[in-house]
Design a protein around this motif. Structure first.
Motif, PDB file in Angstrom:
ATOM      1  N   TYR A 114      60.505 -23.852  49.540  1.00 39.71           N
ATOM      2  CA  TYR A 114      60.806 -22.471  49.930  1.00 39.71           C
ATOM      3  C   TYR A 114      60.429 -22.222  51.392  1.00 39.71           C
ATOM      4  O   TYR A 114      61.202 -21.624  52.146  1.00 39.71           O
ATOM      5  N   ARG A 115      59.244 -22.649  51.798  1.00 43.25           N
ATOM      6  CA  ARG A 115      58.796 -22.430  53.177  1.00 43.25           C
ATOM      7  C   ARG A 115      59.698 -23.155  54.176  1.00 43.25           C
ATOM      8  O   ARG A 115      60.029 -22.603  55.229  1.00 43.25           O
ATOM      9  N   ILE A 116      60.085 -24.367  53.859  1.00 44.26           N
ATOM     10  CA  ILE A 116      60.970 -25.108  54.769  1.00 44.26           C
ATOM     11  C   ILE A 116      62.323 -24.414  54.851  1.00 44.26           C
ATOM     12  O   ILE A 116      62.870 -24.224  55.945  1.00 44.26           O
ATOM     13  N   ALA A 117      62.873 -24.026  53.719  1.00 46.47           N
ATOM     14  CA  ALA A 117      64.179 -23.361  53.712  1.00 46.47           C
ATOM     15  C   ALA A 117      64.126 -22.038  54.465  1.00 46.47           C
ATOM     16  O   ALA A 117      65.012 -21.745  55.274  1.00 46.47           O
ATOM     17  N   LYS A 118      63.093 -21.241  54.218  1.00 45.27           N
ATOM     18  CA  LYS A 118      62.974 -19.937  54.872  1.00 45.27           C
ATOM     19  C   LYS A 118      62.863 -20.106  56.386  1.00 45.27           C
ATOM     20  O   LYS A 118      63.528 -19.399  57.146  1.00 45.27           O
ATOM     21  N   GLY A 119      62.055 -21.036  56.831  1.00 46.25           N
ATOM     22  CA  GLY A 119      61.913 -21.271  58.259  1.00 46.25           C
ATOM     23  C   GLY A 119      63.179 -21.814  58.891  1.00 46.25           C
ATOM     24  O   GLY A 119      63.588 -21.391  59.974  1.00 46.25           O
ATOM     25  N   TRP A 120      63.816 -22.746  58.204  1.00 46.12           N
ATOM     26  CA  TRP A 120      65.028 -23.361  58.758  1.00 46.12           C
ATOM     27  C   TRP A 120      66.168 -22.355  58.818  1.00 46.12           C
ATOM     28  O   TRP A 120      66.916 -22.311  59.795  1.00 46.12           O
ATOM     29  N   GLY A 161      65.575 -35.855  76.765  1.00 49.24           N
ATOM     30  CA  GLY A 161      64.981 -35.447  75.502  1.00 49.24           C
ATOM     31  C   GLY A 161      65.783 -34.352  74.821  1.00 49.24           C
ATOM     32  O   GLY A 161      66.832 -33.909  75.290  1.00 49.24           O
ATOM     33  N   LEU A 162      65.259 -33.917  73.713  1.00 52.57           N
ATOM     34  CA  LEU A 162      65.907 -32.882  72.928  1.00 52.57           C
ATOM     35  C   LEU A 162      65.575 -31.499  73.461  1.00 52.57           C
ATOM     36  O   LEU A 162      64.479 -31.267  73.964  1.00 52.57           O
ATOM     37  N   SER A 163      66.512 -30.596  73.327  1.00 51.47           N
ATOM     38  CA  SER A 163      66.215 -29.206  73.656  1.00 51.47           C
ATOM     39  C   SER A 163      65.248 -28.673  72.601  1.00 51.47           C
ATOM     40  O   SER A 163      65.150 -29.235  71.505  1.00 51.47           O
ATOM     41  N   PRO A 164      64.527 -27.606  72.912  1.00 46.84           N
ATOM     42  CA  PRO A 164      63.589 -27.067  71.904  1.00 46.84           C
ATOM     43  C   PRO A 164      64.265 -26.708  70.579  1.00 46.84           C
ATOM     44  O   PRO A 164      63.691 -26.927  69.513  1.00 46.84           O
ATOM     45  N   LYS A 165      65.483 -26.207  70.655  1.00 41.47           N
ATOM     46  CA  LYS A 165      66.186 -25.845  69.416  1.00 41.47           C
ATOM     47  C   LYS A 165      66.499 -27.092  68.589  1.00 41.47           C
ATOM     48  O   LYS A 165      66.260 -27.120  67.382  1.00 41.47           O
ATOM     49  N   HIS A 166      67.017 -28.120  69.232  1.00 44.06           N
ATOM     50  CA  HIS A 166      67.344 -29.347  68.511  1.00 44.06           C
ATOM     51  C   HIS A 166      66.082 -30.043  67.992  1.00 44.06           C
ATOM     52  O   HIS A 166      66.090 -30.613  66.897  1.00 44.06           O
ATOM     53  N   LEU A 167      65.017 -29.997  68.775  1.00 49.78           N
ATOM     54  CA  LEU A 167      63.757 -30.578  68.331  1.00 49.78           C
ATOM     55  C   LEU A 167      63.233 -29.861  67.090  1.00 49.78           C
ATOM     56  O   LEU A 167      62.774 -30.497  66.141  1.00 49.78           O
ATOM     57  N   THR A 168      63.337 -28.542  67.078  1.00 50.17           N
ATOM     58  CA  THR A 168      62.863 -27.775  65.932  1.00 50.17           C
ATOM     59  C   THR A 168      63.702 -28.085  64.695  1.00 50.17           C
ATOM     60  O   THR A 168      63.166 -28.256  63.598  1.00 50.17           O
ATOM     61  N   HIS A 169      65.016 -28.198  64.859  1.00 49.44           N
ATOM     62  CA  HIS A 169      65.871 -28.606  63.735  1.00 49.44           C
ATOM     63  C   HIS A 169      65.464 -29.993  63.234  1.00 49.44           C
ATOM     64  O   HIS A 169      65.400 -30.225  62.021  1.00 49.44           O
ATOM     65  N   ALA A 170      65.214 -30.902  64.158  1.00 46.74           N
ATOM     66  CA  ALA A 170      64.816 -32.257  63.777  1.00 46.74           C
ATOM     67  C   ALA A 170      63.482 -32.248  63.028  1.00 46.74           C
ATOM     68  O   ALA A 170      63.311 -32.985  62.047  1.00 46.74           O
ATOM     69  N   LEU A 171      62.545 -31.411  63.460  1.00 44.52           N
ATOM     70  CA  LEU A 171      61.252 -31.343  62.776  1.00 44.52           C
ATOM     71  C   LEU A 171      61.413 -30.826  61.352  1.00 44.52           C
ATOM     72  O   LEU A 171      60.793 -31.351  60.423  1.00 44.52           O
ATOM     73  N   TYR A 172      62.233 -29.806  61.168  1.00 40.82           N
ATOM     74  CA  TYR A 172      62.484 -29.305  59.810  1.00 40.82           C
ATOM     75  C   TYR A 172      63.130 -30.399  58.952  1.00 40.82           C
ATOM     76  O   TYR A 172      62.757 -30.592  57.792  1.00 40.82           O
ATOM     77  N   ALA A 173      64.096 -31.127  59.519  1.00 38.44           N
ATOM     78  CA  ALA A 173      64.784 -32.171  58.763  1.00 38.44           C
ATOM     79  C   ALA A 173      63.830 -33.309  58.390  1.00 38.44           C
ATOM     80  O   ALA A 173      63.836 -33.781  57.245  1.00 38.44           O
ATOM     81  N   VAL A 174      63.010 -33.731  59.326  1.00 40.46           N
ATOM     82  CA  VAL A 174      62.066 -34.817  59.052  1.00 40.46           C
ATOM     83  C   VAL A 174      61.018 -34.370  58.038  1.00 40.46           C
ATOM     84  O   VAL A 174      60.641 -35.129  57.143  1.00 40.46           O
ATOM     85  N   PHE A 175      60.550 -33.131  58.161  1.00 44.15           N
ATOM     86  CA  PHE A 175      59.574 -32.602  57.208  1.00 44.15           C
ATOM     87  C   PHE A 175      60.168 -32.575  55.804  1.00 44.15           C
ATOM     88  O   PHE A 175      59.518 -32.982  54.834  1.00 44.15           O
ATOM     89  N   LEU A 176      61.407 -32.103  55.682  1.00 45.11           N
ATOM     90  CA  LEU A 176      62.062 -32.058  54.378  1.00 45.11           C
ATOM     91  C   LEU A 176      62.292 -33.462  53.826  1.00 45.11           C
ATOM     92  O   LEU A 176      62.079 -33.706  52.639  1.00 45.11           O
ATOM     93  N   LEU A 177      62.709 -34.382  54.676  1.00 51.02           N
ATOM     94  CA  LEU A 177      62.900 -35.769  54.251  1.00 51.02           C
ATOM     95  C   LEU A 177      61.594 -36.345  53.727  1.00 51.02           C
ATOM     96  O   LEU A 177      61.568 -37.002  52.688  1.00 51.02           O
ATOM     97  N   GLY A 178      60.511 -36.087  54.439  1.00 47.04           N
ATOM     98  CA  GLY A 178      59.212 -36.576  54.005  1.00 47.04           C
ATOM     99  C   GLY A 178      58.755 -35.954  52.702  1.00 47.04           C
ATOM    100  O   GLY A 178      58.090 -36.597  51.892  1.00 47.04           O
ATOM    101  N   LEU A 179      59.105 -34.694  52.485  1.00 46.47           N
ATOM    102  CA  LEU A 179      58.703 -34.014  51.255  1.00 46.47           C
ATOM    103  C   LEU A 179      59.498 -34.513  50.055  1.00 46.47           C
ATOM    104  O   LEU A 179      58.928 -34.821  49.005  1.00 46.47           O
ATOM    105  N   ILE A 180      60.793 -34.613  50.220  1.00 46.85           N
ATOM    106  CA  ILE A 180      61.643 -35.017  49.097  1.00 46.85           C
ATOM    107  C   ILE A 180      61.483 -36.508  48.790  1.00 46.85           C
ATOM    108  O   ILE A 180      61.439 -36.902  47.640  1.00 46.85           O
TER     109      ILE A 180
END
Length: 120
Positions: free
Chosen positions: A102-108, A12-31
């Motif tokens: 803004y929230r996604i960018a700030k967190g990422w 599986g993914l490391s926690p860091k990579h998983l968190t990056h993936a979650l931000y990317a998927v969230f942004l993809l879903g938003l845009i």
């Protein structure tokens, strides 16, 4: 003869990579909401599911950040949809969209710096 066992590689993914993936998927879903809107829901479901795995780490605050961003976004988008009746929903909807970005960018960006997201 005794055989020594080799440690199994972590699957599986490391926690860091998983968190990056979650931000990317969230942004993809938003845009790409009309096509990929379910991706935001999937990201939040995974964040809820994996939150106990990252408890006590810097990544736990990122998971909470994404979950809170999602629920506040649902609230503001829902209110904007109701305000469309009096024609100011477009304005509040755009403001909610900008706030979500803004929230996604700030967190990422905080994740890239190995820090927790904060409102400062």
């Amino acid at each position: 003869m005794s055989q020594s066992t080799m440690p199994e590689p972590q699957s599986g993914l490391s926690p860091k990579h998983l968190t990056h993936a979650l931000y990317a998927v969230f942004l993809l879903g938003l845009i790409g909401a009309p096509v990929f809107g379910a991706a935001m829901i999937a990201a939040v479901v995974v964040a809820y599911y994996k939150r106990s795995d990252v408890a006590g780490t810097v990544y736990a605050t990122h998971f909470d950040w994404l979950i809170k961003t999602f629920w506040w976004g649902v609230l503001w988008i829902g209110l904007s949809a109701m305000l469309l009746v009096i024609f100011i929903g477009w304005l509040t909807g755009v403001m909610a969209f900008v706030w979500l970005i803004y929230r996604i960018a700030k967190g990422w960006f905080a994740l890239f710096e190995n820090q927790t997201p904060s409102l400062e």
